[in-house]
Write a protein that holds these residues in place. Structure first.
Motif, PDB file in Angstrom:
ATOM      1  N   ASN A 222      44.088  26.132 114.826  1.00 51.67           N
ATOM      2  CA  ASN A 222      44.726  27.374 114.379  1.00 51.67           C
ATOM      3  C   ASN A 222      43.754  28.146 113.489  1.00 51.67           C
ATOM      4  OD1 ASN A 222      46.476  29.408 113.695  1.00 51.67           O
ATOM      5  ND2 ASN A 222      47.814  28.142 112.425  1.00 51.67           N
ATOM      6  N   VAL A 223      43.267  29.276 113.981  1.00 48.77           N
ATOM      7  CA  VAL A 223      42.299  30.068 113.210  1.00 48.77           C
ATOM      8  C   VAL A 223      42.976  31.145 112.368  1.00 48.77           C
ATOM      9  CG1 VAL A 223      40.420  29.680 114.839  1.00 48.77           C
ATOM     10  CG2 VAL A 223      41.925  31.644 115.166  1.00 48.77           C
ATOM     11  N   SER A 224      44.296  31.235 112.443  1.00 44.14           N
ATOM     12  CA  SER A 224      45.002  32.280 111.686  1.00 44.14           C
ATOM     13  C   SER A 224      44.958  32.024 110.182  1.00 44.14           C
ATOM     14  CB  SER A 224      46.451  32.382 112.150  1.00 44.14           C
ATOM     15  OG  SER A 224      47.141  31.155 111.941  1.00 44.14           O
ATOM     16  N   ASP A 225      44.660  30.786 109.790  1.00 39.67           N
ATOM     17  CA  ASP A 225      44.590  30.463 108.359  1.00 39.67           C
ATOM     18  C   ASP A 225      43.213  30.750 107.763  1.00 39.67           C
ATOM     19  OD1 ASP A 225      47.206  29.532 108.503  1.00 39.67           O
ATOM     20  OD2 ASP A 225      46.583  27.484 108.985  1.00 39.67           O
TER      21      ASP A 225
ATOM     22  N   ILE B 205      41.733  37.289 108.176  1.00 39.16           N
ATOM     23  CA  ILE B 205      41.841  38.224 109.288  1.00 39.16           C
ATOM     24  C   ILE B 205      40.505  38.459 109.976  1.00 39.16           C
ATOM     25  CG2 ILE B 205      41.598  40.193 107.703  1.00 39.16           C
ATOM     26  CD1 ILE B 205      43.583  40.038 111.035  1.00 39.16           C
TER      27      ILE B 205
ATOM     28  N   TYR C 246      39.542  35.391 111.929  1.00 38.79           N
ATOM     29  CA  TYR C 246      40.522  35.318 113.020  1.00 38.79           C
ATOM     30  C   TYR C 246      40.140  36.261 114.155  1.00 38.79           C
ATOM     31  CZ  TYR C 246      44.865  36.062 115.593  1.00 38.79           C
ATOM     32  OH  TYR C 246      45.795  36.203 116.601  1.00 38.79           O
ATOM     33  N   GLN C 247      39.792  37.499 113.809  1.00 40.04           N
ATOM     34  CA  GLN C 247      39.401  38.462 114.841  1.00 40.04           C
ATOM     35  C   GLN C 247      38.139  38.022 115.579  1.00 40.04           C
ATOM     36  OE1 GLN C 247      39.076  42.112 112.619  1.00 40.04           O
ATOM     37  NE2 GLN C 247      41.262  42.558 112.767  1.00 40.04           N
TER      38      GLN C 247
ATOM     39  N   CYS D 193      37.163  34.751 116.038  1.00 41.57           N
ATOM     40  CA  CYS D 193      37.277  33.463 116.729  1.00 41.57           C
ATOM     41  C   CYS D 193      38.536  33.290 117.567  1.00 41.57           C
ATOM     42  CB  CYS D 193      37.205  32.333 115.701  1.00 41.57           C
ATOM     43  SG  CYS D 193      35.656  32.268 114.774  1.00 41.57           S
ATOM     44  N   VAL D 194      39.487  34.215 117.493  1.00 39.52           N
ATOM     45  CA  VAL D 194      40.740  34.023 118.221  1.00 39.52           C
ATOM     46  C   VAL D 194      40.461  33.950 119.730  1.00 39.52           C
ATOM     47  CG1 VAL D 194      41.217  36.521 118.354  1.00 39.52           C
ATOM     48  CG2 VAL D 194      43.096  34.878 118.546  1.00 39.52           C
TER      49      VAL D 194
ATOM     50  N   THR E 142      36.971  26.716 118.548  1.00 36.37           N
ATOM     51  CA  THR E 142      36.484  26.854 117.175  1.00 36.37           C
ATOM     52  C   THR E 142      36.335  25.469 116.553  1.00 36.37           C
ATOM     53  OG1 THR E 142      37.618  28.984 116.988  1.00 36.37           O
ATOM     54  CG2 THR E 142      36.893  27.953 114.947  1.00 36.37           C
TER      55      THR E 142
END
Length: 251
Positions: free
Chosen positions: A195-198, A201, A204-205, A207-208, A212
């Motif tokens: 989970n890259v959301s943690d 931002i 996240y942008q 690596c989403v 990862t």
């Protein structure tokens, strides 16, 4: 024969009526003219107001379009020359290699985004790098592999945004082309991040939607020895007055 004509009494009565009507119209002419002038002035005022609103709309719309389509942050371009010889005391004159970068430095967000293009004179990979100074994280996106790698920010190598802006501002002039050296660091993949959301931002942008992994410096892992089967890739970049080769190895 004598022709005798008689005047009709109705005709005589019509003439006074016509005269009265003409007089009445004549009396109303000034008032009609006054109302006509007022209506004309009102139409002119409305026309001017309409033009003013149209002009204001054009100005505001143009500003919005400019803000939407133009880049919000200045992108710096810089180039350095470096040599790979580890022993800088040798009598042989070193051979300098050029390296170029683009940097989007956002001081308000405490972020530096580095774009490393395909190198001309080395076998390192092109990459996009995000340095998040608030979260103290660095993310590498290896554009050749399509993988993202995250590691704690090394503040001894990466300048803070203000200093980095000053460096790239000097490099952008073209008159400042430092001849510097290469610093090597080696990283090892330790685990995959689901989970890259943690990670903020900006990371996240970056690596989403991509695989990862978390990195750790090899010299910080006790008892870890190099293996011949390791798959390693290098990224050469600079966020200081020297060039860094980040070698990423996956077992």
């Amino acid at each position: 024969m004598v022709k005798i004509a008689f005047n009709s009494p109705f005709a005589q009565k019509d003439e006074p009526k016509k005269e009265g009507a003409e007089a009445l119209v004549a009396d109303k002419d000034p008032e009609v003219a006054t109302h006509g002038g007022e209506n004309s002035s009102g139409r002119c005022l409305l026309t001017l107001l309409g033009l003013a609103f149209i002009l204001a709309g054009v100005v505001v719309g143009g500003a919005c379009i400019y803000k939407y389509f133009m880049p919000k942050h200045k992108v710096y371009r810089g180039e350095m020359c470096y040599f790979e010889n580890e022993n800088r005391d040798r009598a042989v004159e070193p051979y300098f290699l050029p390296i170029a970068e683009e940097a989007d430095i956002r001081e308000d967000d405490n972020i530096a985004i580095i774009d490393v293009p395909v190198p001309k004179f080395s076998d390192s990979d092109p990459a996009a790098i995000v340095h998040d100074f608030d979260r103290l994280l660095t993310a590498y996106l290896d554009l050749q592999l399509g993988n993202c790698y995250v590691i704690p920010l090394n503040t001894s190598i990466v300048m803070p945004p203000r200093n980095l802006m000053d460096l790239f501002a000097k490099l952008a002039t073209g008159s400042y082309l430092p001849q510097t050296y290469l610093v090597r660091e080696e990283m090892v993949v330790t685990e995959e991040i689901d989970n890259v959301s943690d990670l903020g931002i900006f990371i996240y942008q970056l690596c989403v939607g991509k695989e990862t992994f978390r990195l750790q410096r090899r010299d910080q892992i006790t008892g870890l020895q190099k293996r011949s089967v390791e798959n390693c890739h290098s990224i050469r970049h600079f966020e200081n007055s020297f060039v860094v080769e980040t070698k990423i190895c996956q077992q």
